[in-house]
Scaffold this motif. Structure first.
Motif, PDB file in Angstrom:
ATOM      1  N   ASP A  99       0.841  -1.193   0.000  1.00  0.00           N
ATOM      2  CA  ASP A  99       0.000   0.000   0.000  1.00  0.00           C
ATOM      3  C   ASP A  99       0.883   1.254   0.000  1.00  0.00           C
ATOM      4  OD1 ASP A  99      -2.023   1.826   0.144  1.00  0.00           O
ATOM      5  OD2 ASP A  99      -2.564   1.398   2.226  1.00  0.00           O
ATOM      6  N   PRO A 100       1.467   1.603  -1.156  1.00  0.00           N
ATOM      7  CA  PRO A 100       2.383   2.742  -1.200  1.00  0.00           C
ATOM      8  C   PRO A 100       1.706   4.091  -0.953  1.00  0.00           C
ATOM      9  CG  PRO A 100       1.924   1.947  -3.417  1.00  0.00           C
ATOM     10  CD  PRO A 100       1.319   0.958  -2.465  1.00  0.00           C
ATOM     11  N   GLU A 101       0.369   4.160  -1.100  1.00  0.00           N
ATOM     12  CA  GLU A 101      -0.322   5.427  -0.841  1.00  0.00           C
ATOM     13  C   GLU A 101      -0.419   5.731   0.657  1.00  0.00           C
ATOM     14  OE1 GLU A 101      -0.870   7.335  -3.269  1.00  0.00           O
ATOM     15  OE2 GLU A 101      -0.668   5.915  -4.944  1.00  0.00           O
ATOM     16  N   ALA A 110     -11.301   7.200 -11.981  1.00  0.00           N
ATOM     17  CA  ALA A 110     -11.803   6.542 -10.770  1.00  0.00           C
ATOM     18  C   ALA A 110     -12.618   7.520  -9.927  1.00  0.00           C
ATOM     19  CB  ALA A 110     -10.634   5.976  -9.962  1.00  0.00           C
ATOM     20  N   LEU A 111     -12.096   8.730  -9.758  1.00  0.00           N
ATOM     21  CA  LEU A 111     -12.803   9.743  -8.974  1.00  0.00           C
ATOM     22  C   LEU A 111     -14.111  10.140  -9.653  1.00  0.00           C
ATOM     23  CD1 LEU A 111      -9.768  11.998  -7.966  1.00  0.00           C
ATOM     24  CD2 LEU A 111     -10.904  10.251  -6.577  1.00  0.00           C
ATOM     25  N   GLU A 156      -9.982   2.260  -2.850  1.00  0.00           N
ATOM     26  CA  GLU A 156     -10.695   1.721  -4.007  1.00  0.00           C
ATOM     27  C   GLU A 156     -10.350   2.509  -5.273  1.00  0.00           C
ATOM     28  OE1 GLU A 156     -15.257   0.264  -5.132  1.00  0.00           O
ATOM     29  OE2 GLU A 156     -14.939   1.838  -3.638  1.00  0.00           O
ATOM     30  N   ALA A 157     -10.285   3.846  -5.157  1.00  0.00           N
ATOM     31  CA  ALA A 157      -9.932   4.687  -6.299  1.00  0.00           C
ATOM     32  C   ALA A 157      -8.479   4.463  -6.702  1.00  0.00           C
ATOM     33  CB  ALA A 157     -10.158   6.163  -5.957  1.00  0.00           C
ATOM     34  N   VAL A 158      -7.617   4.353  -5.698  1.00  0.00           N
ATOM     35  CA  VAL A 158      -6.193   4.124  -5.968  1.00  0.00           C
ATOM     36  C   VAL A 158      -5.990   2.791  -6.683  1.00  0.00           C
ATOM     37  CG1 VAL A 158      -3.950   3.678  -4.893  1.00  0.00           C
ATOM     38  CG2 VAL A 158      -5.387   5.560  -4.068  1.00  0.00           C
ATOM     39  N   ALA A 159      -6.667   1.757  -6.202  1.00  0.00           N
ATOM     40  CA  ALA A 159      -6.536   0.428  -6.805  1.00  0.00           C
ATOM     41  C   ALA A 159      -7.030   0.425  -8.248  1.00  0.00           C
ATOM     42  CB  ALA A 159      -7.307  -0.595  -5.979  1.00  0.00           C
ATOM     43  N   TYR A 160      -8.136   1.114  -8.502  1.00  0.00           N
ATOM     44  CA  TYR A 160      -8.667   1.200  -9.866  1.00  0.00           C
ATOM     45  C   TYR A 160      -7.660   1.876 -10.789  1.00  0.00           C
ATOM     46  CZ  TYR A 160     -11.712   2.617 -13.750  1.00  0.00           C
ATOM     47  OH  TYR A 160     -12.260   2.816 -14.990  1.00  0.00           O
ATOM     48  N   GLY A 161      -7.131   3.029 -10.347  1.00  0.00           N
ATOM     49  CA  GLY A 161      -6.175   3.759 -11.177  1.00  0.00           C
ATOM     50  C   GLY A 161      -4.905   2.976 -11.423  1.00  0.00           C
TER      51      GLY A 161
END
Length: 453
Positions: free
Chosen positions: A13-15, A354-355, A363-368
């Motif tokens: 999870d780098p974010e 995603a946004l 969820e948005a990060v994973a999609y992108g």
């Protein structure tokens, strides 16, 4: 974070800034370093024939058109194999595929070592050139893999460094060829140097790289990316930047020999400069895009590329070698900058999508991350086809008018198209309306924010 079998990371999870500072950054940088090494040698093998043709004098019986066709075939295979190489990361894991893809580089290198002598048929050279194309695939798998390791705020720099370190394999093999030609050595000396380096890259990848479990078994991401219009729009732009870089890297030495009468040694003294500077500046293109927005940097970069190409047309018609070389080198630099800025745009575009879909947080990060990683391989594959077009354009131009002028006019027109596409899709700000009236805030924001990607 568990790593079963020594090299599988289950949680990544780098974010999460705490995770990144305590654990993620160190691991990501280590994987980046060894990814660059493998990709670097892959680029060297891919562009091997741009150097080998300099060794191939009249005794080989090949015409300039034959040589342009040979390099076009190598470039074409390198573009095509980028698609399966992108899938390979999800199928086998980034580390595992880096080991395999590095080892596969032995095939074209050993084959070239065997056949590289006068008397070998042109069809044999074409067949061995086909094998060399697999070196172009390393870029796609490497970029897809490294994209998953870094947070969005660091992707421009990380992807630029990864790609730039790989791109620099082009001038390095050209410099090696210069040294060998200058020492009156033959092409087999050059090939003999790279065979052990390939083995070293594969072993180091096995010892120091990691697989991310979150990336494995997501082969459907490439299908989803292929359905997205932005994948193909960015591919058009990447033809203009990376297609130019790789196409010119293959063709520059041949143009100097054919149009300006340079000897192999004289051409070798000049050919490495442009690819070297273009490779070194690619991370800067990514960093500038991180700061100012990739779309803005890309837009003005195409303006500069078009201007440089117009000067090249004039230099070609005036037969001015000094001006021709200086501006050609500048065009390499601009293609490197554009490479960095276009690839930085990709994660931002899919994050914004995603946004716009209403996704938030992880969820948005994973999609992108999922779609941007998959799209990079497809974009890289189509972009590399630009290198094929450039070599075929030069071949036709020399056959038709005896110089590269006609090809440069075509390239100028393409850069104008890329400028228009960048502005229209990512920077233009029209009033967006729906059947019920003006666009809502969310829709308007999603459209306008592409300027920041």
């Amino acid at each position: 974070m568990k790593v079963p079998g020594g090299r599988w990371i289950q949680h990544w999870d780098p974010e999460d800034e705490t995770f990144w500072k305590e654990t993620g950054e160190r691991i990501a940088r280590r994987n980046l370093f060894f990814s660059v090494l493998s990709e670097h040698i892959g680029f060297s093998v891919w562009t091997l024939w741009s150097v080998l043709v300099l060794f191939m004098g009249p005794e080989y019986g090949l015409t300039p058109a034959d040589k342009f066709l040979l390099t076009s075939v190598v470039t074409l295979v390198g573009a095509v194999v980028r698609v399966p190489y992108t899938f390979a990361v999800a199928l086998f894991g980034g580390r595992n595929w880096t080991i395999v893809s590095a080892g596969l580089l032995l095939l074209p290198t050993v084959a070239a070592f065997v056949v590289m002598e006068p008397g070998t048929s042109f069809s044999t050279f074409l067949l061995v050139g086909l094998l060399a194309g697999i070196g172009g695939g390393n870029f796609a798998s490497s970029m897809t893999n490294i994209n998953a390791f870094f947070p969005l705020r660091k992707k421009g720099w990380a992807l630029g460094l990864n790609a730039g370190g790989g791109n620099i394999g082009v001038p390095v093999i050209q410099l090696a060829a210069l040294a060998i030609i200058g020492a009156s050595g033959g092409p087999r000396v050059l090939l003999g140097i790279y065979i052990p380096l390939i083995l070293v890259a594969a072993v180091l990848a096995a010892c120091f790289m990691d697989n991310l479990a979150s990336v494995k078994n997501d082969t459907g991401a490439a299908k989803d990316a292929a359905r997205d219009a932005h994948t193909w729009i960015m591919a058009v732009l990447y033809i203009g930047t990376f297609g130019s870089f790789i196409g010119y890297s293959f063709a520059f030495g041949q143009v100097l020999q054919t149009q300006f009468g340079r000897t192999p040694l004289q051409a070798a003294y000049l050919t490495f400069i442009g690819p070297l500077l273009g490779s070194l500046i690619r991370p800067l293109g990514g960093r500038l895009a991180d700061r100012y927005g990739g779309a803005r940097i890309t837009l003005w970069n195409f303006v500069a590329m078009a201007a440089a190409t117009a000067v090249l047309v004039a230099a070609s018609m005036a037969k001015s070698l000094a001006l021709f070389v200086a501006v050609f080198v500048a065009l390499f630099v601009l293609s490197g900058l554009g490479n960095g800025s276009t690839f930085k745009m990709i994660p931002g575009i899919f994050q914004n999508k995603a946004l716009a879909k209403g996704l938030t947080g992880e969820e948005a990060v994973a999609y992108g991350r999922r779609l941007s990683g998959a799209s990079m391989g497809l974009i890289g594959a189509v972009g590399a086809l630009g290198g094929v077009a450039i070599n075929l354009a030069f071949r036709q131009s020399f056959l038709s008018v005896g110089s590269g002028t006609g090809a440069f006019v075509a390239f100028l027109a393409y850069y104008a198209v890329c400028f228009a596409v960048t502005w229209a899709v990512y920077l233009r700000r029209p009033a967006v309306r729906t059947p019920d009236g003006p666009a809502g805030p969310a829709e308007s924001k999603a459209r306008l924010s592409y300027a920041e990607v």
